[in-house]
Structures are given as structure tokens and as C-alpha cells.
Design an enzyme around this catalytic site. Structure first.
Site, PDB file in Angstrom:
ATOM      1  N   SER A   1       4.010   1.717   2.344  1.00 42.25           N
ATOM      2  CA  SER A   1       5.330   1.735   1.716  1.00 42.25           C
ATOM      3  C   SER A   1       6.230   2.767   2.378  1.00 42.25           C
ATOM      4  O   SER A   1       7.388   2.500   2.715  1.00 42.25           O
ATOM      5  CB  SER A   1       5.211   2.050   0.217  1.00 42.25           C
ATOM      6  OG  SER A   1       4.635   0.972  -0.484  1.00 42.25           O
TER       7      SER A   1
ATOM      8  N   GLY B   1       0.825  -1.194   0.000  1.00 34.02           N
ATOM      9  CA  GLY B   1       0.000   0.000   0.000  1.00 34.02           C
ATOM     10  C   GLY B   1       0.863   1.249   0.000  1.00 34.02           C
ATOM     11  O   GLY B   1       2.030   1.217   0.401  1.00 34.02           O
ATOM     12  N   CYS B   2       0.302   2.366  -0.420  1.00 33.14           N
ATOM     13  CA  CYS B   2       1.102   3.585  -0.559  1.00 33.14           C
ATOM     14  C   CYS B   2       1.582   4.110   0.794  1.00 33.14           C
ATOM     15  O   CYS B   2       2.785   4.305   1.002  1.00 33.14           O
ATOM     16  CB  CYS B   2       0.329   4.649  -1.332  1.00 33.14           C
ATOM     17  SG  CYS B   2      -1.318   5.019  -0.691  1.00 33.14           S
ATOM     18  N   HIS B   3       0.659   4.346   1.731  1.00 35.78           N
ATOM     19  CA  HIS B   3       1.072   4.823   3.053  1.00 35.78           C
ATOM     20  C   HIS B   3       2.019   3.823   3.709  1.00 35.78           C
ATOM     21  O   HIS B   3       3.035   4.194   4.308  1.00 35.78           O
ATOM     22  CB  HIS B   3      -0.149   5.012   3.958  1.00 35.78           C
ATOM     23  CG  HIS B   3      -1.121   6.030   3.499  1.00 35.78           C
ATOM     24  ND1 HIS B   3      -0.876   7.392   3.552  1.00 35.78           N
ATOM     25  CD2 HIS B   3      -2.381   5.899   2.989  1.00 35.78           C
ATOM     26  CE1 HIS B   3      -1.934   8.053   3.095  1.00 35.78           C
ATOM     27  NE2 HIS B   3      -2.851   7.172   2.746  1.00 35.78           N
TER      28      HIS B   3
END
Length: 308
Positions: A118, A114-116
Site C-alpha cells: 500500500s 498488503g501493508c507494505h
């Protein structure tokens, strides 16, 4: 023979960006479905089983269904949903945090981070692994993201001329502390406690800045030790440590918009330290990471097709 690649869910934000990156590559062959068959289960099943590599750019439930359709044991899956990120049997596809890229190269089931998560794991996991940050630490995380991370519906809301004025200011969400990225933060960084997580979406299209504040009491080491660990772990082109990462005393969340690399830095002093990662929420936070994982699977240069 060219490797065949299929994007299941190519009409979504992440899927579209993956498609745009792959459509002109000459080292692969894209399997595509016409609009009429894009949601047809039989057509999708055939495409999934004919692919050497399949990207799943789908909601969690649909991603689970897609995996169940795959009968070809040679089809490698890169799932960009949340569905499989903390499951055994799946490789967590943040290459720089693995012991060896062979973990991805030899895997048929890769869960794209996931972006956050990561940004958080890039900061915290190397420190807990080295024993410098206590796994029992009570951490918090403040994460600023552009609105493209919310998908087509949120993009339309922000780009509507008649939009609500509340969208003119940053908006915090995930208020119940049940954000879907928290489980992978805890697992990958080997934490004993879930972090207090404060994601914030703001009025810029792309970019992300993740900040994890820590105190001296959380450490079995120093600010200098943290920097040395980051320098050692992040010596590649995609994730890199920068000891002076600021713009005249400021740090902008969209500094890496439309790029696929990630900058790691450390601010503060020996008593109060800020760990900061900056990247594109749709780059290293989504499609860029997925392409990197595909490149590793193919045995290609990991930066092929990426904007570094």
C-alpha cells in the site's frame, strides 16, 4: 433492510480490529459464529452465503477455500490475504489508485492490499501512470513497520517480559527478496523490474513508514512535477499529500499509529529524491482499508467508522 456482514477469521489481528470497528455500527448487521463453530466448514459456508459482504481475514490457502464455498452470486468478498491480489477478476482495493470508486462499488471480489505494498504503490503508481517515473527504473524500497503486522504470535513475542534481546533493535526480514507483497508492487505500479525490498520490523506496536529513493535519471520530470501529481491524486481525507511532513527534522514511523489515513510526502532535492508514505500497518495498511472498501460497497461515506 440492513446489509449483513460476516468476518471469516475474526479471531486474528486484522479480523479483530475489523470486528471492533463494526460491532457498534447501526447501518449493518453482523453475522457471528460462536467459538465452537468458528472453524466449522458447514457453519462458515452458511454464514458466507447469507452475507451481503464477507471479509476474509485468513491465511492464503484458507481464503481460497472460503471463496470456493460461496455459491451466492450476490455475496461481495473483501479478502485481506495475499491470495487474490494479482489475479484477474479481482479488484485491487486501494480506492485512491482506481479510475473510479465504481470499480469497487460494482465489484463482488475485492482484494485488500498488503501493508507494505500500500505504501509503495501509493508513492510509485501515480508517477508511472503519469509518465514522470520510468517504468524501467531499478527501484528500492525501505519499509519500517510496527510488530503488530506480524500477528498474534509476533505480538506475544515482543510483549513477553522474557523476550530475546535481539527484539530490542530493528530487524530486517524478507532477506531472499521473495516477500509476498512484491508481485502486487510490480503489477499495480506497472514496473518492468521488481524493486529491491527491505522490510524492517521494530519495537513499536503500530505504524509504518515506506520510503522509495529515486534519482534524477529515473525521471521524465522534476521534484516539482512529483509534488504536483501527488497534490492532484491525493486530495481526499484518507490519503493526503503533505509538503512539510516532519517533526523537527525527523520522521517517525509511528506518527499515524491507530489512525486510518495515509500521509504522502517528498523529501530530498532535484538529484536525490525520497518518496515517503506514513500510515498504520493495521489501518490503511489492513483493516482501515477493508472498512473503507466496505463503505464504498454500501454507498456510505468512505470515512464512516474510521479514525482520520
Amino acid at each position: 433492510m440492513l446489509k449483513k456482514v460476516f468476518i471469516d477469521g475474526s479471531a486474528g489481528t486484522t479480523g479483530l480490529r475489523i470486528y471492533d470497528r463494526l460491532k457498534d455500527r447501526t447501518d449493518i448487521k453482523l453475522i457471528t459464529l460462536c467459538d465452537e463453530l468458528r472453524k466449522d466448514v458447514s457453519a462458515r459456508k452458511e454464514a458466507l452465503n447469507n452475507a451481503d459482504i464477507a471479509f476474509l481475514c485468513l491465511p492464503d490457502k484458507a481464503a481460497i477455500e472460503a471463496v470456493s464455498l460461496i455459491e451466492n452470486e450476490n455475496t461481495a468478498v473483501i479478502d485481506t490475504s495475499t491470495a487474490h491480489r494479482v489475479l484477474s477478476g479481482w479488484t485491487y482495493g486501494f480506492a485512491e489508485l482506481l479510475e473510479s470508486y465504481d470499480e469497487i462499488r460494482n465489484s463482488k471480489r475485492i482484494a485488500n492490499p498488503g501493508c507494505h505494498a500500500s505504501g509503495f504503490n501509493a508513492l510509485v503508481a501515480p508517477l508511472t501512470k503519469a509518465g514522470v517515473l520510468k517504468k524501467s527504473a531499478q527501484l528500492s524500497c525501505f519499509s519500517l513497520t510496527g510488530y503488530s503486522g506480524g500477528g498474534k504470535q509476533m505480538i506475544a513475542q515482543y510483549e513477553d517480559d522474557a523476550r530475546d534481546t535481539l527484539l530490542d533493535a530493528p530487524r530486517m526480514y524478507g532477506l531472499t527478496q521473495n516477500h509476498k507483497h512484491i508481485p502486487e508492487m510490480v503489477k499495480v505500479s506497472e514496473l518492468e523490474n521488481a524493486p529491491a525490498f527491505c522490510p524492517v520490523v521494530s519495537d513499536f506496536y503500530a505504524g509504518m513508514q515506506v520510503t522509495v529513493p529515486i534519482f534524477k535519471s529515473d525521471l521524465n520530470g522534476s521534484l516539482s512535477d512529483i509534488k504536483d501529481i501527488y497534490k492532484s491524486v491525493y486530495s481526499g481525507k484518507i490519503v493526503h499529500f503533505d509538503d512539510v511532513a516532519q517533526e523537527s527534522g525527523f520522521m517517525s514511523s509511528n506518527a499515524f499509529a491507530l489512525k486510518d489515513d495515509m500521509q504522502i510526502t517528498v523529501c530530498g532535492n532535484d538529484d536525490r529524491i525520497l518518496l515517503v508514505s506514513r500510515f498504520d500497518n493495521l489501518g490503511k495498511g489492513a483493516s482501515g482499508s477493508a472498512i473503507q472498501n466496505m463503505n464504498i460497497l454500501l454507498g456510505a461515506d468512505e470515512c464512516t467508522g474510521l479514525n482520520i
